[in-house]
Scaffold this motif. Structure first.
Motif, short mmCIF file in Angstrom:
data_model
loop_
_atom_site.label_atom_id
_atom_site.label_comp_id
_atom_site.label_asym_id
_atom_site.label_seq_id
_atom_site.Cartn_x
_atom_site.Cartn_y
_atom_site.Cartn_z
N PRO A 140 0.84 -1.20 0.00
CA PRO A 140 0.00 0.00 0.00
C PRO A 140 0.87 1.25 0.00
N ALA A 141 0.50 2.25 -0.80
CA ALA A 141 1.37 3.43 -0.94
C ALA A 141 0.55 4.70 -1.04
N TRP A 142 0.67 5.54 -0.07
CA TRP A 142 0.10 6.88 -0.13
C TRP A 142 1.22 7.88 0.11
N ASP A 143 1.43 8.79 -0.84
CA ASP A 143 2.46 9.83 -0.73
C ASP A 143 3.83 9.20 -0.47
N GLU A 144 4.18 8.23 -1.29
CA GLU A 144 5.45 7.50 -1.13
C GLU A 144 6.39 7.71 -2.32
N ILE A 169 3.63 -8.42 -7.51
CA ILE A 169 3.59 -7.32 -6.54
C ILE A 169 2.44 -6.39 -6.92
N PHE A 170 1.49 -6.25 -6.00
CA PHE A 170 0.34 -5.36 -6.20
C PHE A 170 0.58 -4.08 -5.39
N VAL A 171 0.64 -2.96 -6.09
CA VAL A 171 0.92 -1.68 -5.43
C VAL A 171 -0.37 -0.89 -5.34
N GLY A 172 -0.79 -0.55 -4.12
CA GLY A 172 -2.02 0.21 -3.91
C GLY A 172 -1.77 1.70 -3.99
N LEU A 173 -2.47 2.39 -4.90
CA LEU A 173 -2.24 3.81 -5.16
C LEU A 173 -3.57 4.57 -5.11
N TYR A 174 -3.46 5.90 -5.08
CA TYR A 174 -4.63 6.77 -5.00
C TYR A 174 -4.67 7.71 -6.21
N PRO A 175 -5.85 7.97 -6.74
CA PRO A 175 -5.95 8.81 -7.94
C PRO A 175 -5.43 10.23 -7.76
N ASN A 176 -5.43 10.75 -6.53
CA ASN A 176 -4.95 12.10 -6.29
C ASN A 176 -3.49 12.14 -5.83
N ILE A 183 -5.00 1.35 -8.77
CA ILE A 183 -5.41 2.70 -8.36
C ILE A 183 -6.85 2.63 -7.85
N GLY A 184 -7.03 2.97 -6.60
CA GLY A 184 -8.36 2.90 -6.00
C GLY A 184 -9.31 3.95 -6.54
N GLN A 185 -10.56 3.84 -6.19
CA GLN A 185 -11.58 4.78 -6.66
C GLN A 185 -11.67 6.03 -5.80
N ARG A 186 -11.26 5.94 -4.53
CA ARG A 186 -11.37 7.08 -3.62
C ARG A 186 -10.05 7.82 -3.53
N ASP A 187 -10.14 9.14 -3.38
CA ASP A 187 -8.94 9.94 -3.14
C ASP A 187 -8.35 9.59 -1.78
N GLY A 188 -7.05 9.75 -1.67
CA GLY A 188 -6.37 9.47 -0.42
C GLY A 188 -6.15 10.74 0.39
N LYS A 226 -4.86 2.62 5.78
CA LYS A 226 -4.02 1.59 5.16
C LYS A 226 -4.84 0.33 4.90
N ALA A 227 -5.71 -0.02 5.82
CA ALA A 227 -6.54 -1.21 5.64
C ALA A 227 -7.46 -1.06 4.43
N ASP A 228 -7.98 0.13 4.21
CA ASP A 228 -8.83 0.36 3.04
C ASP A 228 -8.04 0.14 1.76
N CYS A 229 -6.80 0.60 1.74
CA CYS A 229 -5.94 0.39 0.57
C CYS A 229 -5.66 -1.09 0.37
N LEU A 230 -5.44 -1.81 1.46
CA LEU A 230 -5.19 -3.26 1.36
C LEU A 230 -6.43 -3.99 0.84
#
Length: 459
Positions: free
Chosen positions: A69-73, A95-102, A124-129, A133-137
């Motif tokens: 999971p990756a937010w602002d990384e 390897i699955f990398v979890g990302l945010y559209p924003n 890339i998830g549907q919701r902005d970050g 972390k659990a939601d991203c997982l």
């Protein structure tokens, strides 16, 4: 003057007595873990950590999915992914990398590496970050299920890693072997000591050396549920499916700040066996996850506050207690939740002892004033000093075992630094917990990460 000093004496006496009793209870609690560890060592007999050749051959070698999971990384994700695909010694993984559209910068950094290696999948998830972390997982979990359906095969296990982790080349082979026999497998996590931040970043090294070389070993040996570290762990897809069935299809609890801790206990409640795997490679080095932890005081306070909120406060509400007969599990959960009270005791100790010294100086300058009887507290203080010396000796021993003698001596001042960080983090944790009770939205309160230069470190 004498009457005023008498009132102050009473206040100081009560504060010191409260702190002394509290420290004694905590010290005995820690000592019991040490005694259990030594009995376990004696019962097990002389032995060395097993190597790769001691692991069973996988009954059905299968694909492993690594969730990152990756937010602002943006600062670390590219280097982490490049190092992971270069290091992993396994024939079948994704390897699955979890990302945010924003979070365009992190997406671009991950995409540059993914373009060179098809084993990296960007999700890339549907919701902005940031969400949690659990939601991203959970987003990664559903992406994995869709990929399995398309490929017509079932992934064997899910491996969790953070965006700043330095992976060990052999870890996927360890997971592939052991996940046939366990629902969840956890590797040791060994923080790296950052140059220029030996006190702050280094105190994590001391804490994890003792926690993952002793406390977690005894926890699993006693049959208590094994909390996960959130990184360097693998879970069978079967157990995640079982957990997901109880949560509307999501195996990770998006309303939790410490989903890793809670998931480990949940898996144990469902009857899933856990293994804390201490395995060495051919060079005799421990197969473990290494990473830089927070190197600044403020970042460390924020992280400790999040852990304290999620485990000791909100975690108590959310996970409750174990089965009535599971005494070892009750003991370990109680230890998990003692941090806020321990900080109150520690604060009373620092303030009370400082005031105690000052009152003695005042009494020395005012001969007419009568000091307060301190003998009971002196005996308690003596017992606590003995327990403290033992505690520091154990901390030094486990730090020396992993990091060497020089870092073991640094663990002494770092013990104080760690206490101060926790003292400041405690009220922050309480405020955040109260906000959670009032319905405040949960967000990913992460810290800035740094990836080590593997060329210069030889890692």
């Amino acid at each position: 003057m004498s009457e005023s000093l008498g009132i102050i004496d009473i206040i100081v006496r009560e504060a010191v007595a409260f702190a002394a009793v509290g420290l004694l209870i905590g010290g005995i609690d820690d000592l019991l873990v040490d005694i259990a560890f030594f009995f376990w060592k004696i019962w097990r007999g002389p032995s060395t950590l097993p190597g790769m050749d001691a692991l069973p051959t996988p009954s059905e070698p299968g694909r492993l999915a690594v969730f990152v999971p990756a937010w602002d990384e943006v600062a670390v994700i590219g280097a982490m992914l490049s190092a992971a695909v270069a290091r992993f010694d396994h024939d079948d993984y994704r390897i699955f990398v979890g990302l945010y559209p924003n979070d365009r910068a992190t997406i671009d950094a991950a995409a540059r590496v993914a373009a060179r290696d098809p084993r990296i999948r960007l999700v890339i998830g549907q919701r902005d970050g940031p969400t949690t972390k659990a939601d991203c997982l959970n987003t990664l979990w559903h992406a994995l299920r869709r990929a399995d359906d398309r490929d017509g095969r079932r992934t064997k296990a899910v491996v969790l890693h953070d965006a700043e982790d330095v992976v060990h080349p052999l870890e996927l082979r360890v997971f592939d072997s052991l996940i046939d026999h366990y629902a969840v497998v956890q590797l040791p996590v060994l923080p790296l000591v950052k140059r220029g931040s030996r006190l702050v970043s280094g105190h994590y090294a001391d804490e994890f050396a003792e926690a993952h070389m002793k406390q977690l070993v005894i926890r699993t040996a006693l049959g208590a549920g094994m909390p996960l570290a959130g990184t360097g762990c693998a879970m069978s897809t079967a157990i995640l499916e079982t957990v997901a069935a109880t949560r509307d299809g999501d195996p990770f609890d998006a309303s939790s700040l410490t989903e890793d801790y809670e998931l480990g206990l949940r898996i144990a409640q469902l009857g899933g066996a856990g293994r804390f795997a201490r395995i060495v490679d051919d060079a005799g080095a421990l197969i473990a996850v290494r990473a830089f932890f927070p190197a600044t005081f403020d970042a460390a306070v924020r992280q400790k506050a999040r852990w304290m909120t999620g485990i000791a406060l909100a975690g108590w509400d959310r996970t409750g207690w174990a089965r009535p007969q599971a005494l070892a599990d009750h003991w370990m959960r109680m230890r998990d939740r003692r941090a806020p009270l321990s900080m109150v005791v520690l604060a009373a100790a620092y303030v009370g002892l400082t005031a105690w010294v000052l009152t003695f100086l005042v009494h020395a300058m005012v001969p007419a004033a009568q000091g307060w009887p301190a003998m009971p507290v002196v005996w308690l203080a003596g017992a606590n000093i003995g327990l403290l010396v033992w505690r520091l000796s154990m901390r030094m021993a486990f730090t020396a075992r992993i990091y060497g003698l020089a870092e073991a001596f640094w663990s002494l001042p770092r013990f104080v630094v760690g206490n101060v960080i926790s003292l400041i983090a405690a009220p922050r944790a309480v405020v955040r917990y109260i906000a959670m009770l009032r319905g405040a939205a949960l967000v990913w309160d992460k810290t800035r990460h740094e990836f080590p230069d593997l060329r210069s470190s030889g890692g």
